[in-house]
Motif scaffolding. Structure first.
Motif, mmCIF file in Angstrom:
data_model
loop_
_atom_site.group_PDB
_atom_site.id
_atom_site.type_symbol
_atom_site.label_atom_id
_atom_site.label_comp_id
_atom_site.label_asym_id
_atom_site.label_seq_id
_atom_site.Cartn_x
_atom_site.Cartn_y
_atom_site.Cartn_z
ATOM 1 N N ASP A 147 14.030 78.867 71.125
ATOM 2 C CA ASP A 147 14.765 80.064 71.542
ATOM 3 C C ASP A 147 15.367 80.834 70.366
ATOM 4 O O ASP A 147 15.818 81.967 70.531
ATOM 5 C CB ASP A 147 15.850 79.718 72.569
ATOM 6 C CG ASP A 147 16.891 78.743 72.037
ATOM 7 O OD1 ASP A 147 16.650 78.084 71.013
ATOM 8 O OD2 ASP A 147 17.960 78.636 72.668
ATOM 9 N N ALA A 148 15.349 80.259 69.166
ATOM 10 C CA ALA A 148 15.882 80.945 67.984
ATOM 11 C C ALA A 148 14.784 81.360 67.001
ATOM 12 O O ALA A 148 15.079 81.920 65.937
ATOM 13 C CB ALA A 148 16.895 80.052 67.275
ATOM 14 N N VAL A 149 13.534 81.123 67.349
ATOM 15 C CA VAL A 149 12.430 81.444 66.437
ATOM 16 C C VAL A 149 12.424 82.925 66.070
ATOM 17 O O VAL A 149 12.255 83.292 64.900
ATOM 18 C CB VAL A 149 11.073 81.014 67.043
ATOM 19 C CG1 VAL A 149 9.903 81.589 66.245
ATOM 20 C CG2 VAL A 149 10.990 79.498 67.093
ATOM 21 N N ARG A 150 12.620 83.804 67.024
ATOM 22 C CA ARG A 150 12.564 85.246 66.757
ATOM 23 C C ARG A 150 13.627 85.704 65.760
ATOM 24 O O ARG A 150 13.457 86.706 65.090
ATOM 25 C CB ARG A 150 12.685 86.040 68.053
ATOM 26 C CG ARG A 150 11.462 85.987 68.888
ATOM 27 C CD ARG A 150 10.281 86.725 68.212
ATOM 28 N NE ARG A 150 9.036 86.138 68.619
ATOM 29 C CZ ARG A 150 8.174 85.550 67.813
ATOM 30 N NH1 ARG A 150 8.403 85.463 66.533
ATOM 31 N NH2 ARG A 150 7.052 85.051 68.266
ATOM 32 N N LYS A 151 14.717 84.978 65.662
ATOM 33 C CA LYS A 151 15.765 85.332 64.698
ATOM 34 C C LYS A 151 15.276 85.146 63.259
ATOM 35 O O LYS A 151 15.685 85.885 62.365
ATOM 36 C CB LYS A 151 17.010 84.467 64.948
ATOM 37 C CG LYS A 151 18.118 84.694 63.939
ATOM 38 C CD LYS A 151 19.320 83.813 64.218
ATOM 39 C CE LYS A 151 20.366 84.019 63.140
ATOM 40 N NZ LYS A 151 21.500 83.123 63.295
ATOM 41 N N TRP A 152 14.413 84.185 63.045
ATOM 42 C CA TRP A 152 14.023 83.811 61.683
ATOM 43 C C TRP A 152 12.590 84.149 61.313
ATOM 44 O O TRP A 152 12.273 84.260 60.136
ATOM 45 C CB TRP A 152 14.243 82.302 61.498
ATOM 46 C CG TRP A 152 15.672 81.928 61.590
ATOM 47 C CD1 TRP A 152 16.316 81.406 62.674
ATOM 48 C CD2 TRP A 152 16.662 82.086 60.587
ATOM 49 N NE1 TRP A 152 17.638 81.214 62.393
ATOM 50 C CE2 TRP A 152 17.886 81.618 61.108
ATOM 51 C CE3 TRP A 152 16.649 82.569 59.271
ATOM 52 C CZ2 TRP A 152 19.064 81.623 60.385
ATOM 53 C CZ3 TRP A 152 17.824 82.568 58.547
ATOM 54 C CH2 TRP A 152 19.008 82.102 59.102
ATOM 55 N N PHE A 153 11.708 84.267 62.304
ATOM 56 C CA PHE A 153 10.284 84.414 62.028
ATOM 57 C C PHE A 153 9.772 85.769 62.513
ATOM 58 O O PHE A 153 10.264 86.309 63.495
ATOM 59 C CB PHE A 153 9.494 83.292 62.723
ATOM 60 C CG PHE A 153 9.744 81.936 62.129
ATOM 61 C CD1 PHE A 153 8.884 81.417 61.183
ATOM 62 C CD2 PHE A 153 10.852 81.185 62.503
ATOM 63 C CE1 PHE A 153 9.109 80.165 60.619
ATOM 64 C CE2 PHE A 153 11.092 79.936 61.949
ATOM 65 C CZ PHE A 153 10.223 79.419 61.006
ATOM 66 N N PRO A 154 8.734 86.303 61.846
ATOM 67 C CA PRO A 154 8.155 87.587 62.272
ATOM 68 C C PRO A 154 7.525 87.488 63.661
ATOM 69 O O PRO A 154 7.195 86.406 64.144
ATOM 70 C CB PRO A 154 7.073 87.860 61.214
ATOM 71 C CG PRO A 154 7.318 86.930 60.098
ATOM 72 C CD PRO A 154 8.113 85.789 60.630
#
Length: 160
Positions: A147-154
């Protein structure tokens, strides 16, 4: 000789010296690996089981304050017992925060205990500039929940 004449003769020499000094400093900085370079070098070394190359890329805390010989032996055991294989990795540009850098990495690996299926692992490597040489070194490694991938990854990174 007038002071103006002496100044005008010395000026080209002073300017040349300043240009050489600036070039030398820029070349020295260009040689220093970026945080992303450090993470890639580390992951490639771990993938190849070249733990001696990986060792100096970590802070003492990240190495468990072990000397090189003990840390290398520990990594060999962990990788062998865990049947760890790294298939691929993909690093992304760091997010800089003063003297810290956070480098996202998409890891594809398998092991006997945690990731038997080879599912994507979303990692964050925190690096600090450490030591007299002020080189970037890995200080922490953390997994990112999906759920936090979009914060860190393109956006092109698949979320599994």
């Amino acid at each position: 000789m007038s002071s103006w004449r002496m100044f005008s003769r010395a000026m080209p020499v002073v300017v040349s010296l300043l240009v050489l000094l600036g070039s030398a400093l820029a070349a020295d900085q260009a040689k220093a690996p970026s945080p992303e370079d450090v993470v890639r070098t580390y992951l490639e070394a771990i993938k190849k089981a070249d733990f001696k190359t990986a060792y100096p890329l970590l802070t003492p805390e990240m190495r468990g304050n072990l000397d090189e010989e003990k840390w290398v032996a520990q990594q060999i055991v962990v990788m062998k017992l865990g049947e760890v294989t790294i298939d691929s990795y993909r690093t992304f540009p760091p997010k800089m925060n003063g003297d810290k850098a956070i480098v996202p990495n998409l890891l594809k690996s398998k092991d006997k205990y945690i990731n038997q299926t080879g599912a994507n692992e979303y990692e964050l490597y925190t690096l600090v500039q450490e030591g007299a040489d002020k080189q970037w070194r890995i200080d922490q490694q953390a997994l990112v929940e999906t759920d936090a991938v979009r914060k860190w990854f393109p956006a092109d990174v698949p979320v599994e």
